[in-house]
Design a protein around this motif. Structure first.
Motif, short mmCIF file in Angstrom:
data_model
loop_
_atom_site.label_atom_id
_atom_site.label_comp_id
_atom_site.label_asym_id
_atom_site.label_seq_id
_atom_site.Cartn_x
_atom_site.Cartn_y
_atom_site.Cartn_z
N PRO A 1 -38.13 -12.25 -6.29
CA PRO A 1 -39.39 -11.50 -6.73
C PRO A 1 -40.40 -12.49 -6.87
O PRO A 1 -40.48 -13.67 -7.01
N THR A 2 -41.78 -12.06 -6.45
CA THR A 2 -42.95 -12.97 -6.59
C THR A 2 -43.46 -12.88 -7.94
O THR A 2 -44.41 -13.81 -8.09
N SER A 3 -43.21 -12.02 -8.71
CA SER A 3 -43.75 -12.03 -10.08
C SER A 3 -42.98 -12.41 -11.12
O SER A 3 -41.68 -12.36 -10.61
N PRO A 4 -43.24 -13.09 -12.34
CA PRO A 4 -42.36 -13.43 -13.07
C PRO A 4 -41.36 -12.24 -13.75
O PRO A 4 -41.88 -11.35 -13.98
N GLU A 5 -40.37 -12.85 -14.00
CA GLU A 5 -39.17 -11.85 -14.40
C GLU A 5 -39.18 -11.86 -16.07
O GLU A 5 -39.37 -12.97 -16.54
N GLN B 1 -50.34 -11.90 -22.93
CA GLN B 1 -51.19 -12.80 -22.11
C GLN B 1 -51.20 -14.06 -22.78
O GLN B 1 -51.97 -14.87 -22.29
N THR C 1 -40.25 -5.07 -21.08
CA THR C 1 -41.63 -4.83 -20.44
C THR C 1 -42.80 -5.43 -21.64
O THR C 1 -43.71 -5.64 -21.33
N ALA D 1 -43.82 -8.89 -20.65
CA ALA D 1 -44.71 -8.67 -19.58
C ALA D 1 -46.29 -8.61 -19.84
O ALA D 1 -47.37 -8.79 -18.96
N ASN E 1 -43.47 -6.93 -3.64
CA ASN E 1 -43.02 -7.66 -4.84
C ASN E 1 -42.15 -8.60 -4.62
O ASN E 1 -41.84 -9.20 -5.71
N THR E 2 -41.61 -8.71 -3.30
CA THR E 2 -40.36 -9.65 -3.33
C THR E 2 -40.97 -10.47 -2.15
O THR E 2 -41.86 -10.18 -1.09
N ARG E 3 -40.19 -11.73 -1.89
CA ARG E 3 -40.35 -12.61 -0.86
C ARG E 3 -39.01 -12.91 -0.36
O ARG E 3 -38.08 -13.09 -1.04
#
Length: 188
Positions: free
Chosen positions: A38-42, A52, A46, A49, A14-16
């Protein structure tokens, strides 16, 4: 130690890895990355997240800003045409440019404000419907368009409000249907 860090970085999917100096000629070991992003939005919570769609504030800003920008551009275009039509035979180039700029600025502001208000009312009604029904579908947009048309023409009477509401509902339905068609048939 460096091999341990590399395997530690590579184990998390989940990270780059990111090195802010990669485009500059800085004497840092190229295999060493400074940050693990992180590759996903922070999200702070919860619940954020899980949703939608845009929040009511984002919705309000988006629709109002888009409507104002579109209205300003359309109004400025009409203003340029009006400014060109108002030329007189003895006008200098400087005076012609002044007429065009004044006309496009005045008309652009007027149209932008009027259409921006329509976007504001639409966003408010749509966000209210989504908050009340807890669903966001085609009918939400159609009802918001109907309500927007009715509210914007309510001062001119019931008949005018009903016609504007019907046109607003049809326009919102057409936009949503067009968006679905584009999503389905246009490869992006």
């Amino acid at each position: 130690m460096a091999a341990n860090n590399r395997s530690d970085h590579g184990s998390d999917e989940n990270t780059r890895l990111y090195n802010p100096y990669q485009n500059y000629e800085v004497p840092i070991n190229k295999s060493q990355y400074l940050y693990k992003l992180p590759t996903s939005p922070e999200f702070l919570f919860t619940e954020e997240a899980l949703r939608q769609r845009r929040s009511w504030g984002e919705n309000l800003t988006f629709y109002t800003g888009t409507a104002y920008l579109g209205g300003s551009v359309a109004g400025a275009s009409v203003g340029v045409i009006t400014g060109v039509k108002s030329f007189e035979s003895g006008d200098t180039t400087k005076l012609k440019i002044n007429r065009i700029l004044n006309s496009s600025g005045q008309t652009g502001r007027t149209w932008g404000n009027r259409i921006g208000i329509i976007g504001l009312v639409y966003a408010g009604i749509e966000s209210g419907i989504v908050a009340a029904t807890d669903r966001d579908d085609v009918w939400t947009s159609v009802v918001a368009g109907l309500g927007t048309g009715a509210v914007c023409r309510a001062a001119r009477g019931v008949r005018s409000a009903a016609v504007a509401g019907a046109l607003g509902g049809l326009a919102a339905g057409a936009v949503v249907a067009g968006k679905q068609i584009v999503k389905r048939y246009v490869p992006i």
